[in-house]
Write a protein that holds these residues in place. Structure first.
Motif, PDB file in Angstrom:
ATOM      1  N   ILE A  66       0.848  -1.191   0.000  1.00 43.04           N
ATOM      2  CA  ILE A  66       0.000   0.000   0.000  1.00 43.04           C
ATOM      3  C   ILE A  66       0.882   1.239   0.000  1.00 43.04           C
ATOM      4  O   ILE A  66       1.816   1.355   0.805  1.00 43.04           O
ATOM      5  CB  ILE A  66      -0.930  -0.015   1.216  1.00 43.04           C
ATOM      6  CG1 ILE A  66      -1.844  -1.233   1.133  1.00 43.04           C
ATOM      7  CG2 ILE A  66      -1.754   1.247   1.278  1.00 43.04           C
ATOM      8  CD1 ILE A  66      -2.663  -1.447   2.358  1.00 43.04           C
ATOM      9  N   GLY A  69       0.594   3.811   3.588  1.00 43.33           N
ATOM     10  CA  GLY A  69       0.094   2.981   4.682  1.00 43.33           C
ATOM     11  C   GLY A  69       0.235   3.631   6.040  1.00 43.33           C
ATOM     12  O   GLY A  69      -0.279   3.126   7.020  1.00 43.33           O
ATOM     13  N   ILE A  78      -9.198   1.031   0.007  1.00 47.52           N
ATOM     14  CA  ILE A  78      -8.273   0.321  -0.869  1.00 47.52           C
ATOM     15  C   ILE A  78      -9.066  -0.418  -1.934  1.00 47.52           C
ATOM     16  O   ILE A  78     -10.002  -1.161  -1.619  1.00 47.52           O
ATOM     17  CB  ILE A  78      -7.412  -0.675  -0.058  1.00 47.52           C
ATOM     18  CG1 ILE A  78      -6.501   0.092   0.894  1.00 47.52           C
ATOM     19  CG2 ILE A  78      -6.586  -1.546  -0.980  1.00 47.52           C
ATOM     20  CD1 ILE A  78      -5.879  -0.766   1.937  1.00 47.52           C
ATOM     21  N   GLU A  79      -8.709  -0.186  -3.184  1.00 45.73           N
ATOM     22  CA  GLU A  79      -9.333  -0.925  -4.284  1.00 45.73           C
ATOM     23  C   GLU A  79      -8.530  -2.202  -4.501  1.00 45.73           C
ATOM     24  O   GLU A  79      -7.365  -2.160  -4.905  1.00 45.73           O
ATOM     25  CB  GLU A  79      -9.325  -0.062  -5.542  1.00 45.73           C
ATOM     26  CG  GLU A  79     -10.143  -0.613  -6.682  1.00 45.73           C
ATOM     27  CD  GLU A  79     -11.635  -0.457  -6.437  1.00 45.73           C
ATOM     28  OE1 GLU A  79     -12.354  -1.391  -6.807  1.00 45.73           O
ATOM     29  OE2 GLU A  79     -12.045   0.585  -5.888  1.00 45.73           O
ATOM     30  N   ALA A  80      -9.154  -3.347  -4.220  1.00 41.11           N
ATOM     31  CA  ALA A  80      -8.396  -4.612  -4.261  1.00 41.11           C
ATOM     32  C   ALA A  80      -7.957  -4.957  -5.679  1.00 41.11           C
ATOM     33  O   ALA A  80      -6.957  -5.647  -5.861  1.00 41.11           O
ATOM     34  CB  ALA A  80      -9.239  -5.740  -3.696  1.00 41.11           C
ATOM     35  N   GLN A  82      -6.575  -3.144  -7.789  1.00 35.74           N
ATOM     36  CA  GLN A  82      -5.347  -2.464  -8.203  1.00 35.74           C
ATOM     37  C   GLN A  82      -4.090  -3.193  -7.753  1.00 35.74           C
ATOM     38  O   GLN A  82      -2.993  -2.834  -8.162  1.00 35.74           O
ATOM     39  CB  GLN A  82      -5.318  -1.045  -7.636  1.00 35.74           C
ATOM     40  CG  GLN A  82      -6.315  -0.128  -8.282  1.00 35.74           C
ATOM     41  CD  GLN A  82      -6.333   1.221  -7.620  1.00 35.74           C
ATOM     42  OE1 GLN A  82      -5.644   1.436  -6.627  1.00 35.74           O
ATOM     43  NE2 GLN A  82      -7.126   2.126  -8.169  1.00 35.74           N
ATOM     44  N   TYR A  83      -4.244  -4.192  -6.888  1.00 38.47           N
ATOM     45  CA  TYR A  83      -3.080  -4.884  -6.346  1.00 38.47           C
ATOM     46  C   TYR A  83      -3.090  -6.353  -6.766  1.00 38.47           C
ATOM     47  O   TYR A  83      -4.158  -6.964  -6.855  1.00 38.47           O
ATOM     48  CB  TYR A  83      -3.075  -4.801  -4.813  1.00 38.47           C
ATOM     49  CG  TYR A  83      -2.925  -3.405  -4.302  1.00 38.47           C
ATOM     50  CD1 TYR A  83      -1.680  -2.796  -4.261  1.00 38.47           C
ATOM     51  CD2 TYR A  83      -4.026  -2.681  -3.890  1.00 38.47           C
ATOM     52  CE1 TYR A  83      -1.538  -1.506  -3.801  1.00 38.47           C
ATOM     53  CE2 TYR A  83      -3.894  -1.390  -3.439  1.00 38.47           C
ATOM     54  CZ  TYR A  83      -2.652  -0.808  -3.394  1.00 38.47           C
ATOM     55  OH  TYR A  83      -2.518   0.472  -2.955  1.00 38.47           O
TER      56      TYR A  83
END
Lengths: 132, 81
Positions: A66, A69, A78-80, A82-83
């Motif tokens: 992140i 953080g 948090i947009e999941a 994007q990771y």
């Protein structure tokens, strides 16, 4: 032709996972030398790890750290998507370490077999055991 | 994920895997296994799994190559088939 090429390139990780797995299996079955068999086992393990890590890949995603953080921005949503999914990475971290431990035990057993029989070829060792 | 680097590395990985199980000299097979592990490490860095890449570079390409070479020196370099 273009569609077939697209299909192969889009799934290239999974195709080479299958190829590597078959290389390892072939080495374990067909080779008579114990060190070769152990190398085949190592290739087989790495192929399984390749499959798991390939399932985690996403388009246009960054590594799962992140960016902000700490501090005041730490509570931002948090947009999941994007990771990259980190769960298969963590599982495969354990699998790599276990794989090296397996390799060490297998090679030490091969050294012990060589000290007793003086050869590493499986068919010769089988003949010696039958003669006893 | 950069698919050009991915494809080239996958090709090299498969070549190294075939070489590791088919080369006559067992020391050469061990070194090819180390090269295979290091190419796998590159592949994981490309796929974004940096922690797995670290572990593979130290444990997979480093320690397992050393173990393999030590075992080959304890036993024999020649393999019959």
């Amino acid at each position: 032709m273009g569609e077939i090429l697209d299909f192969i390139i889009a799934k290239s990780n999974y195709w080479s996972y299958v190829v590597l797995m078959m290389i390892g299996l072939y080495a374990m079955i067909s080779r008579q030398n114990y060190v070769r068999k152990i190398i085949g086992m190592s290739i087989f393990q790495t192929a399984v790890i390749l499959f798991y890590v390939s399932t985690a890949v996403k388009e246009k995603a960054v590594i799962p750290i992140i960016a902000h953080g700490h501090g005041e921005e730490a509570n931002a949503a948090i947009e999941a998507s994007q990771y990259i999914n980190p769960l298969p990475h963590v599982l495969m971290l354990t699998a790599i370490v276990v794989g090296v431990a397996t390799l060490g035990v297998a090679l030490s057993l091969a050294i012990r077999v060589y000290q007793k029989y003086g050869t590493l070829e499986e068919n010769e060792i089988n003949d010696m055991i039958r003669e006893q | 994920m950069n698919w050009q680097i991915d494809l080239i590395t996958l090709l090299l990985v498969i070549i190294c895997g075939i070489g590791a199980i088919s080369v006559k000299d067992l020391l050469g097979a061990s070194i090819l296994l180390g090269a295979y592990s290091f190419l796998m490490c590159v592949l994981w860095a490309v796929m974004g799994a940096v922690d797995v890449a670290f572990t593979e570079a130290t444990v997979g390409a480093g320690v397992s190559t050393v173990i393999c070479v030590a075992a080959v020196f304890q036993t024999t370099r020649r393999a019959k088939n």
